[in-house]
Design a protein around this motif. Structure first.
Motif, PDB file in Angstrom:
ATOM      1  N   LEU A  91       0.824  -1.209   0.000  1.00 55.11           N
ATOM      2  CA  LEU A  91       0.000   0.000   0.000  1.00 55.11           C
ATOM      3  C   LEU A  91       0.856   1.255   0.000  1.00 55.11           C
ATOM      4  N   PHE A  92       1.848   1.317   0.885  1.00 55.01           N
ATOM      5  CA  PHE A  92       2.708   2.498   0.954  1.00 55.01           C
ATOM      6  C   PHE A  92       3.565   2.630  -0.307  1.00 55.01           C
ATOM      7  N   LYS A  93       3.940   1.505  -0.890  1.00 53.53           N
ATOM      8  CA  LYS A  93       4.678   1.544  -2.146  1.00 53.53           C
ATOM      9  C   LYS A  93       3.809   2.121  -3.257  1.00 53.53           C
ATOM     10  N   TRP A  94       2.540   1.728  -3.292  1.00 56.62           N
ATOM     11  CA  TRP A  94       1.603   2.242  -4.295  1.00 56.62           C
ATOM     12  C   TRP A  94       1.364   3.739  -4.108  1.00 56.62           C
ATOM     13  N   LEU A  95       1.359   4.195  -2.843  1.00 56.27           N
ATOM     14  CA  LEU A  95       1.178   5.619  -2.566  1.00 56.27           C
ATOM     15  C   LEU A  95       2.448   6.425  -2.819  1.00 56.27           C
ATOM     16  N   GLY A  96       3.563   5.756  -3.040  1.00 58.76           N
ATOM     17  CA  GLY A  96       4.820   6.456  -3.267  1.00 58.76           C
ATOM     18  C   GLY A  96       5.453   6.994  -2.010  1.00 58.76           C
ATOM     19  N   TRP A  97       5.146   6.385  -0.862  1.00 56.97           N
ATOM     20  CA  TRP A  97       5.661   6.884   0.410  1.00 56.97           C
ATOM     21  C   TRP A  97       6.939   6.189   0.848  1.00 56.97           C
ATOM     22  N   VAL A  98       7.274   5.057   0.238  1.00 54.95           N
ATOM     23  CA  VAL A  98       8.485   4.342   0.626  1.00 54.95           C
ATOM     24  C   VAL A  98       9.707   5.209   0.321  1.00 54.95           C
ATOM     25  N   GLY A  99      10.593   5.309   1.282  1.00 59.28           N
ATOM     26  CA  GLY A  99      11.749   6.184   1.150  1.00 59.28           C
ATOM     27  C   GLY A  99      11.579   7.487   1.892  1.00 59.28           C
ATOM     28  N   SER A 100      10.455   7.635   2.613  1.00 61.26           N
ATOM     29  CA  SER A 100      10.193   8.829   3.406  1.00 61.26           C
ATOM     30  C   SER A 100       9.674   8.411   4.780  1.00 61.26           C
ATOM     31  N   TYR A 101       9.442   9.405   5.640  1.00 59.97           N
ATOM     32  CA  TYR A 101       8.923   9.128   6.970  1.00 59.97           C
ATOM     33  C   TYR A 101       7.411   8.959   6.996  1.00 59.97           C
ATOM     34  N   ALA A 102       6.744   9.144   5.871  1.00 61.76           N
ATOM     35  CA  ALA A 102       5.284   9.052   5.837  1.00 61.76           C
ATOM     36  C   ALA A 102       4.757   7.706   6.326  1.00 61.76           C
ATOM     37  N   PRO A 103       5.308   6.562   5.885  1.00 58.06           N
ATOM     38  CA  PRO A 103       4.782   5.284   6.397  1.00 58.06           C
ATOM     39  C   PRO A 103       4.974   5.099   7.905  1.00 58.06           C
ATOM     40  N   LEU A 104       5.909   5.828   8.498  1.00 59.78           N
ATOM     41  CA  LEU A 104       6.170   5.707   9.925  1.00 59.78           C
ATOM     42  C   LEU A 104       5.345   6.689  10.746  1.00 59.78           C
ATOM     43  N   VAL A 105       5.026   7.838  10.159  1.00 63.81           N
ATOM     44  CA  VAL A 105       4.369   8.906  10.907  1.00 63.81           C
ATOM     45  C   VAL A 105       2.859   8.915  10.691  1.00 63.81           C
ATOM     46  N   VAL A 106       2.410   8.788   9.446  1.00 60.51           N
ATOM     47  CA  VAL A 106       0.985   8.925   9.135  1.00 60.51           C
ATOM     48  C   VAL A 106       0.113   7.928   9.884  1.00 60.51           C
ATOM     49  N   PRO A 107       0.474   6.636   9.986  1.00 60.94           N
ATOM     50  CA  PRO A 107      -0.395   5.709  10.735  1.00 60.94           C
ATOM     51  C   PRO A 107      -0.647   6.112  12.176  1.00 60.94           C
ATOM     52  N   ALA A 108       0.255   6.891  12.775  1.00 64.29           N
ATOM     53  CA  ALA A 108       0.056   7.311  14.161  1.00 64.29           C
ATOM     54  C   ALA A 108      -1.146   8.230  14.304  1.00 64.29           C
ATOM     55  N   PHE A 109      -1.547   8.910  13.231  1.00 60.42           N
ATOM     56  CA  PHE A 109      -2.677   9.826  13.280  1.00 60.42           C
ATOM     57  C   PHE A 109      -4.011   9.114  13.072  1.00 60.42           C
ATOM     58  N   PHE A 110      -3.998   7.780  13.031  1.00 67.69           N
ATOM     59  CA  PHE A 110      -5.222   7.003  12.904  1.00 67.69           C
ATOM     60  C   PHE A 110      -5.499   6.169  14.153  1.00 67.69           C
ATOM     61  N   GLY A 111      -4.804   6.449  15.222  1.00 62.88           N
ATOM     62  CA  GLY A 111      -5.087   5.816  16.499  1.00 62.88           C
ATOM     63  C   GLY A 111      -4.456   4.452  16.652  1.00 62.88           C
ATOM     64  N   SER A 112      -4.482   3.963  17.877  1.00 62.57           N
ATOM     65  CA  SER A 112      -3.963   2.645  18.231  1.00 62.57           C
ATOM     66  C   SER A 112      -5.005   1.943  19.091  1.00 62.57           C
ATOM     67  N   ALA A 113      -5.281   0.680  18.806  1.00 61.27           N
ATOM     68  CA  ALA A 113      -6.343  -0.042  19.515  1.00 61.27           C
ATOM     69  C   ALA A 113      -6.058  -0.098  21.019  1.00 61.27           C
ATOM     70  N   PHE A 114      -4.816  -0.364  21.392  1.00 59.91           N
ATOM     71  CA  PHE A 114      -4.484  -0.445  22.821  1.00 59.91           C
ATOM     72  C   PHE A 114      -4.670   0.901  23.504  1.00 59.91           C
ATOM     73  N   ASN A 115      -4.198   1.977  22.874  1.00 63.25           N
ATOM     74  CA  ASN A 115      -4.322   3.304  23.469  1.00 63.25           C
ATOM     75  C   ASN A 115      -5.784   3.733  23.545  1.00 63.25           C
ATOM     76  N   ILE A 116      -6.555   3.417  22.523  1.00 63.05           N
ATOM     77  CA  ILE A 116      -7.983   3.749  22.537  1.00 63.05           C
ATOM     78  C   ILE A 116      -8.686   3.022  23.678  1.00 63.05           C
ATOM     79  N   PHE A 117      -8.366   1.748  23.840  1.00 62.48           N
ATOM     80  CA  PHE A 117      -8.969   0.981  24.937  1.00 62.48           C
ATOM     81  C   PHE A 117      -8.572   1.564  26.290  1.00 62.48           C
ATOM     82  N   LEU A 118      -7.312   1.911  26.457  1.00 60.25           N
ATOM     83  CA  LEU A 118      -6.836   2.460  27.722  1.00 60.25           C
ATOM     84  C   LEU A 118      -7.552   3.761  28.062  1.00 60.25           C
ATOM     85  N   LEU A 119      -7.658   4.661  27.094  1.00 58.69           N
ATOM     86  CA  LEU A 119      -8.309   5.947  27.340  1.00 58.69           C
ATOM     87  C   LEU A 119      -9.809   5.793  27.529  1.00 58.69           C
ATOM     88  N   ARG A 120     -10.417   4.876  26.787  1.00 58.53           N
ATOM     89  CA  ARG A 120     -11.860   4.660  26.944  1.00 58.53           C
ATOM     90  C   ARG A 120     -12.179   4.204  28.365  1.00 58.53           C
TER      91      ARG A 120
END
Length: 298
Positions: free
Chosen positions: A150-179
């Motif tokens: 998916l990230f290769k198709w988006l042209g993000w490989v070779g940048s920090y986008a695949p590492l940073v962008v997913p963080a802005f879509f939440g984490s199941a463990f963190n969501i459960f903890l805060l809930r």
């Protein structure tokens, strides 16, 4: 007749109390002994790291092991952090960018989603929450190839986008903890805010967020530790050495100086020192957040 059949414990209450005290002291001593031995398993490797970072190269691997270096080579740190192979300033800047952006994204996204699951009523809420938790059951290796494609198709490989962008879509463990933490907040607070005309956005940032600060600190510390030590993600998605974080820099450092273990240990200690300092600074809030979450989460 009853006095003749009385047990020795009844006849000697002071002795019974003394024996109980001795058993309690012996049990606590055994517990502390086991905990000390367990702690030593973790402390000794770290102690070896510190000692090796201060040794001359010829004293690193000796038989018997030299625990006190002579002379103490403080210059190892200067040489390790200033060598062109280990560009500490550049690597530190990349690491801070990676850590700060992912931590901000994780906190914002997890807080918003957790608030929706904890305080809002809408159709299918519980089903969506169950689906969110079920994503924790998927091993990361299962989604590795589809995610990379998916990230290769988006042209993000070779940048920090695949590492940073997913963080802005939440984490199941963190969501459960805060809930779980948000569910402990009395409904009277939010109901009163609704009566005063506040919307959900105002309630979230003015009422809920200040009350869940300990849980947010726990999530922030967890995320900082994970991203600071993340090696697999940058290894897959980053191809330029100018983009490497500190962990990747250590890998390149070891490749370049494969036999200079003293310099490698000095660079490793300098890399993990910020995490150690962060833990000691945030230790009280970190433990408080975990304790409150465990006690209040229902």
């Amino acid at each position: 007749m009853q006095s003749e059949m009385a047990s020795p414990a009844v006849l000697d209450p002071a002795g019974l109390k003394r024996r109980r005290l001795i058993r309690r002291v012996l049990w606590k001593g055994l517990v502390y002994l086991v905990l000390t031995a367990t702690a030593a398993l973790f402390v000794v490797p770290f102690l070896w790291l510190i000692i090796t970072s201060l040794k001359p190269l010829e004293q690193v691997f000796t038989d018997p092991l030299i625990w006190i270096p002579h002379p103490i080579m403080w210059s190892n740190y200067v040489e390790a952090l200033t060598t062109p192979a280990f560009r500490f300033t550049l690597l530190l800047r990349n690491t801070l960018f990676y850590v700060v952006t992912t931590t901000i994204g994780t906190l914002i996204s997890s807080v918003i989603v957790a608030y929706a699951f904890a305080r809002l009523r809408f159709a299918g809420r519980d089903i969506l929450f169950t689906i969110t938790l079920s994503t924790m059951m998927l091993p990361s290796i299962v989604t590795l190839i589809p995610t990379y494609v998916l990230f290769k198709w988006l042209g993000w490989v070779g940048s920090y986008a695949p590492l940073v962008v997913p963080a802005f879509f939440g984490s199941a463990f963190n969501i459960f903890l805060l809930r779980q933490f948000m569910r402990t907040i009395p409904w009277d607070l939010t109901d009163a805010a609704y009566v005063d005309g506040a919307n959900d956005f105002v309630i979230l940032w003015k009422i809920v967020v200040p009350l869940i600060t300990p849980a947010l600190l726990v999530i922030a510390v967890f995320n900082i530790m994970y991203t600071w030590n993340d090696f697999f993600g940058p290894l897959i998605y980053l191809g330029d050495s100018n983009q490497y974080p500190l962990v990747m820099g250590l890998y390149a450092f070891r490749t370049r100086f494969s036999i200079k273990w003293n310099l490698l240990m000095a660079a490793s200690l300098a890399t993990c020192f910020p995490l150690i300092a962060l833990f000691f600074v945030a230790q009280r809030y970190f433990i408080e957040g975990i304790t409150l979450t465990g006690l209040k989460g229902v």
